[in-house]
Design an enzyme around this catalytic site. Structure first.
Site, PDB file in Angstrom:
ATOM      1  NE  ARG A 170      -3.859  -2.357   0.056  1.00  0.00           N
ATOM      2  CZ  ARG A 170      -3.293  -3.443  -0.535  1.00  0.00           C
ATOM      3  NH1 ARG A 170      -2.430  -3.577  -1.502  1.00  0.00           N
ATOM      4  NH2 ARG A 170      -4.175  -4.460  -0.559  1.00  0.00           N
ATOM      5  CB  SER A 220      -9.475  -2.753   4.106  1.00  0.00           C
ATOM      6  OG  SER A 220     -10.042  -3.979   3.814  1.00  0.00           O
ATOM      7  CD  GLU A 290      -5.761  -0.573   2.418  1.00  0.00           C
ATOM      8  OE1 GLU A 290      -5.456  -1.700   3.237  1.00  0.00           O
ATOM      9  OE2 GLU A 290      -6.272  -0.767   1.295  1.00  0.00           O
TER      10      GLU A 290
HETATM   11  P1  FAD Z   1      -8.482   8.134  -3.828  1.00  0.00           P
HETATM   12  O1  FAD Z   1      -9.277   7.519  -2.929  1.00  0.00           O
HETATM   13  O2  FAD Z   1      -9.187   9.304  -4.808  1.00  0.00           O
HETATM   14  O3  FAD Z   1      -7.174   8.784  -3.496  1.00  0.00           O
HETATM   15  C1  FAD Z   1      -6.316   7.879  -2.695  1.00  0.00           C
HETATM   16  C2  FAD Z   1      -4.956   8.550  -2.610  1.00  0.00           C
HETATM   17  O4  FAD Z   1      -4.329   8.619  -3.886  1.00  0.00           O
HETATM   18  C3  FAD Z   1      -5.078  10.043  -2.247  1.00  0.00           C
HETATM   19  O5  FAD Z   1      -3.921  10.481  -1.252  1.00  0.00           O
HETATM   20  C4  FAD Z   1      -4.870  10.730  -3.471  1.00  0.00           C
HETATM   21  O6  FAD Z   1      -4.333  12.005  -3.214  1.00  0.00           O
HETATM   22  C5  FAD Z   1      -4.074   9.774  -4.137  1.00  0.00           C
HETATM   23  N1  FAD Z   1      -4.220  10.022  -5.837  1.00  0.00           N
HETATM   24  C6  FAD Z   1      -5.333   9.679  -6.269  1.00  0.00           C
HETATM   25  N2  FAD Z   1      -5.179   9.965  -7.699  1.00  0.00           N
HETATM   26  C7  FAD Z   1      -3.854  10.334  -7.619  1.00  0.00           C
HETATM   27  C8  FAD Z   1      -3.184  10.951  -8.894  1.00  0.00           C
HETATM   28  N3  FAD Z   1      -3.640  10.848 -10.164  1.00  0.00           N
HETATM   29  N4  FAD Z   1      -1.848  11.288  -8.741  1.00  0.00           N
HETATM   30  C9  FAD Z   1      -1.394  11.192  -7.489  1.00  0.00           C
HETATM   31  N5  FAD Z   1      -2.025  11.118  -6.419  1.00  0.00           N
HETATM   32  C10 FAD Z   1      -3.338  10.491  -6.656  1.00  0.00           C
HETATM   33  N6  FAD Z   1      -8.109  -1.054  -2.135  1.00  0.00           N
HETATM   34  C11 FAD Z   1      -7.307  -2.338  -2.274  1.00  0.00           C
HETATM   35  O7  FAD Z   1      -5.924  -1.988  -2.391  1.00  0.00           O
HETATM   36  N7  FAD Z   1      -7.911  -3.468  -2.519  1.00  0.00           N
HETATM   37  C12 FAD Z   1      -9.160  -3.714  -2.605  1.00  0.00           C
HETATM   38  O8  FAD Z   1      -9.505  -5.040  -2.633  1.00  0.00           O
HETATM   39  C13 FAD Z   1     -10.071  -2.789  -2.150  1.00  0.00           C
HETATM   40  N8  FAD Z   1     -11.348  -2.665  -2.219  1.00  0.00           N
HETATM   41  C14 FAD Z   1     -12.221  -1.814  -1.738  1.00  0.00           C
HETATM   42  C15 FAD Z   1     -13.656  -1.961  -1.743  1.00  0.00           C
HETATM   43  C16 FAD Z   1     -14.266  -0.857  -1.744  1.00  0.00           C
HETATM   44  C17 FAD Z   1     -15.851  -1.234  -1.389  1.00  0.00           C
HETATM   45  C18 FAD Z   1     -14.060   0.452  -1.604  1.00  0.00           C
HETATM   46  C19 FAD Z   1     -14.675   1.536  -1.343  1.00  0.00           C
HETATM   47  C20 FAD Z   1     -12.553   0.572  -1.570  1.00  0.00           C
HETATM   48  C21 FAD Z   1     -11.805  -0.418  -1.759  1.00  0.00           C
HETATM   49  N9  FAD Z   1     -10.294  -0.155  -2.051  1.00  0.00           N
HETATM   50  C22 FAD Z   1      -9.487  -1.231  -2.047  1.00  0.00           C
HETATM   51  C23 FAD Z   1      -9.626   1.214  -1.469  1.00  0.00           C
HETATM   52  C24 FAD Z   1      -9.578   2.008  -2.955  1.00  0.00           C
HETATM   53  O9  FAD Z   1     -10.469   1.466  -3.918  1.00  0.00           O
HETATM   54  C25 FAD Z   1      -8.001   1.709  -3.512  1.00  0.00           C
HETATM   55  O10 FAD Z   1      -7.190   2.204  -2.257  1.00  0.00           O
HETATM   56  C26 FAD Z   1      -7.874   2.642  -4.704  1.00  0.00           C
HETATM   57  O11 FAD Z   1      -6.434   2.469  -5.276  1.00  0.00           O
HETATM   58  C27 FAD Z   1      -8.033   4.240  -4.565  1.00  0.00           C
HETATM   59  O12 FAD Z   1      -8.186   4.969  -5.471  1.00  0.00           O
HETATM   60  P2  FAD Z   1      -8.972   6.299  -5.806  1.00  0.00           P
HETATM   61  O13 FAD Z   1      -8.739   6.698  -7.186  1.00  0.00           O
HETATM   62  O14 FAD Z   1     -10.422   6.105  -5.379  1.00  0.00           O
HETATM   63  O15 FAD Z   1      -7.952   7.031  -5.028  1.00  0.00           O
END
Ligand code: FAD
Length: 299
Positions: A170, A220, A290
């Site tokens: 992560r 999570s 996380e």
């Molecule tokens: P965001 O939530 O928008 O941002 C997360 C971080 O990334 C922030 O600090 C943001 O500043 C940074 N960020 C986003 N985009 C950029 C960019 N382009 N450049 C620089 N920084 C950036 N995660 C897992 O690892 N495995 C799983 O199985 C999983 N299952 C999930 C299930 C559910 C129902 C939910 C709601 C979430 C789950 N997640 C899981 C968490 C999440 O989906 C992941 O961490 C995902 O990678 C986050 O991506 P995001 O675009 O939503 O990032």
């Protein structure tokens, strides 16, 4: 030039926008300015004007791993979901940061490319998946990444190799540098399409069975401490189902906190702190989140 002047140049930018509309938890305060760049040129313009005006800059993806405090985010918030092109060439898939990692995984599968099956149900963007080194069911983003194109905070475009991204659980380099992920290229393996898709549908069925997908959440909440599982510890500590305001530790998956209706970011944070405190007392373990927590508290 001021930030709002960029609207006259066709850039989608607004003032005082509630971010709870975009977060998966349906909580969080407003962005002082919120913009949706449609391409790299617009992104670079926004970053340049923010720098020139000394306006703080925050980039978010699909907001599926975020708690934004109820006081919101001062400065400019960029959501990259309009930069969402995905292209396939031979055994590589290149996706812009705002593309959903789910769409990227299914595009690869339909092109007969294996390696992103694990991401079939991760609701983040490609930028967020790279930033977090998202993973599930034994796979991690870093295993498929060939290179990552970024925009630095000083406005320089760079390409990092997989090794340079310093991926670990992560974690990736851009968490330290603050670079904005613009796109990622994944190196995949040719394989028959049907079994790839069958595996992805199977993993998504497992997810629906185990996770409280019927409620808003951020997945999570805590990182897995070495040698332990968070859900069972929360259950043993008697905290499963505990509710503060509208935020409840899920009765279906204790590692998730769901919004049962009307939760605020403060409810989420109070419940997170309670769980951390009790787990520390009972198991002498410091649970790290996380989920990324950003923005300002209300006064
Ligand atoms: P965001 O939530 O928008 O941002 C997360 C971080 O990334 C922030 O600090 C943001 O500043 C940074 N960020 C986003 N985009 C950029 C960019 N382009 N450049 C620089 N920084 C950036 N995660 C897992 O690892 N495995 C799983 O199985 C999983 N299952 C999930 C299930 C559910 C129902 C939910 C709601 C979430 C789950 N997640 C899981 C968490 C999440 O989906 C992941 O961490 C995902 O990678 C986050 O991506 P995001 O675009 O939503 O990032």
């Amino acid at each position: 030039m001021e930030l709002l002047d960029l609207e006259k140049h066709g850039i989608d930018i607004k003032e005082q926008v509630p971010l709870s509309k975009y977060t998966f938890t349906k909580t969080g305060g407003p962005a002082q300015y919120l913009a949706f760049p449609k391409n790299e040129t617009e992104l670079m313009q926004l970053v340049a004007v923010a720098k020139q005006e000394r306006v703080p800059l925050t980039v978010i993806g699909n907001a599926s791993n975020l708690i934004i405090r109820d006081g919101g985010i001062a400065g400019l918030v960029l959501i990259l979901t309009a930069m969402n092109q995905i292209t396939v060439t031979a055994e590589q898939v290149t996706a812009q940061a705002g593309a959903r990692i789910i769409d990227t995984a299914f595009t690869a599968a339909h092109a007969g490319l294996s390696g992103l099956e694990f991401a079939a149900g991760i609701p983040g963007s490609v930028g967020g998946a790279v930033f977090m080194n998202a993973g599930a069911y034994g796979g991690e983003t870093c295993e498929a990444v060939k290179s990552v194109r970024v925009l630095t905070r000083t406005g320089e475009v760079k390409t990092y190799t997989n090794e340079e991204m310093a991926f670990s659980y992560r974690h990736s380099l851009v968490q330290e540098t603050g670079d904005i992920v613009i796109a990622a290229t994944f190196e995949l393996t040719k394989a028959p399409k049907a079994p790839i898709l069958a595996n992805m549908h199977y993993l998504n069925a497992l997810r629906r069975y185990k996770q409280p997908l019927e409620y808003p959440s951020c997945g999570s909440v805590f990182k897995r401490p070495t040698g332990h599982y968070v859900g069972p510890m929360i259950i043993q500590a008697g905290l499963q189902g505990r509710q503060i305001g509208g935020a409840q530790d899920s009765t279906k998956h204790a590692g998730f906190i769901v919004n049962k209706g009307g939760a605020t970011a403060t409810d989420y944070l109070n419940l997170i702190h309670l769980i951390q405190k009790v787990i520390k007392e009972k198991f002498a373990i410091d649970l790290q989140t996380e989920v990324r927590i950003i923005g300002q508290a209300t006064d």
